[in-house]
Design a protein around this motif. Structure first.
Motif, short mmCIF file in Angstrom:
data_model
loop_
_atom_site.label_atom_id
_atom_site.label_comp_id
_atom_site.label_asym_id
_atom_site.label_seq_id
_atom_site.Cartn_x
_atom_site.Cartn_y
_atom_site.Cartn_z
N SER A 121 0.83 -1.21 0.00
CA SER A 121 0.00 0.00 0.00
C SER A 121 0.86 1.26 0.00
N ASN A 132 -6.66 2.79 2.23
CA ASN A 132 -6.26 3.33 0.93
C ASN A 132 -7.01 4.64 0.69
N GLU A 150 -5.16 -2.34 -4.01
CA GLU A 150 -3.92 -2.83 -3.43
C GLU A 150 -3.98 -4.33 -3.19
#
Length: 306
Positions: A121, A132, A150
């Protein structure tokens, strides 16, 4: 901090698009994925085969997702998968994966096939976030079709490469900001009531309820104990609300929770957790603990796995 105190959202009501956008607008770049992850990784190109397994395209920037693997792949050797930075704010997970590559991974050449995904990430790494940009937790999303880029990049890479690791170790931290920011934010986002947990002072691992490798987890704990202290159970005999399985070990059903540790069928899986906010440790010691965990895990499977 209770849910009512969180500055975004209405207590009892899950966030909609407006609240998620407001949260996203408040995030700031605080460090460089390129300088601190990509550049050091590129310096290892002579020792490992570097590969790009995905790309994240956000208005805030585009991120290449990198992995490193053994140059001389041998299908007769056990395969080891190391992941870091699933939660980008957990710094030693990223830097521990890199340090392992930089320091001791070469010692296992000819003994294992190694794959390392050091920073799953990168936006979370740069903004020091658990989520995210879309306010989703990658570590609840390791299943095909989750919509969390991700996690899906890892899922797709594993499917396309037909990787079948014997060992998967996922590098994490438990920090004071879990209680001061991330758990309150989670409750606000979901429209629920936040209940903080006691942050364990020390290293611990999370095993898989369905793959309860007691001796394997104990070997990791023993290895890490050589470089840093191991978390003790709280007054209820628990760590982060979960019953202790043995010294320094709790279990989660990692596959049903869609955690990164459940993304493969590896018989040996572990999630590491260091505590960087302890007065008994420091950033360097946390990195060393992650490296010690990886090496102890690999040493165990080399000695015991078929």
């Amino acid at each position: 901090m209770s849910q009512a105190q969180y500055p975004i959202g209405t207590p009892g009501q899950p966030w909609g698009a407006e609240e998620r956008a407001l949260w996203r607008a408040q995030q700031q770049i605080k460090r460089s994925y390129h300088d601190e992850v990509e550049a050091p990784l590129q310096q290892l190109a002579g020792k490992f085969e570097l590969f790009q397994y995905g790309e994240l395209n956000y208005p805030e920037g585009n991120y290449h997702l990198w992995g490193a693997q053994s140059h001389a792949w041998n299908e007769h050797l056990p395969t080891v998968l190391v992941t870091g930075g699933v939660h980008g704010y957990e710094t030693s997970g990223v830097l521990g994966a890199l340090r392992f590559l930089q320091s001791v991974a070469a010692d296992y050449a000819g003994k294992i096939n190694l794959v390392v995904l050091p920073c799953v990430s990168p936006w979370g790494y740069e903004t020091i976030n658990r989520w995210n940009p879309e306010a989703n937790d990658p570590n609840r999303s390791f299943v095909k079709g989750s919509g969390v880029a991700e996690a899906e990049a890892v899922v797709n890479y594993l499917a396309e490469s037909s990787l079948m690791p014997v060992l998967h170790i996922d590098l994490h931290e438990t920090t004071d900001t879990d209680n001061s920011e991330f758990r309150p934010a989670l409750a606000a986002r979901n429209g629920t009531v936040n209940h903080n947990w006691n942050i364990p002072d020390g290293f611990y691992t999370v095993g898989d309820t369905e793959r309860d490798q007691v001796d394997f987890q104990a070997a990791i704990i023993a290895g890490v104990a050589q470089v840093t202290h191991i978390a003790e159970a709280d007054e209820e005999g628990k760590l982060i609300g979960e019953p202790m399985q043995q010294h320094g070990v709790i279990n989660y059903p990692v596959k049903s929770l869609n955690l990164c540790a459940g993304v493969t069928d590896a018989p040996y899986v572990s999630t590491t957790e260091v505590y960087p906010d302890s007065p008994r440790t420091n950033p360097e010691n946390c990195i060393e603990a992650q490296v010690a965990a990886v090496t102890a895990a690999i040493d165990y499977i080399l000695a015991h796995a078929d």
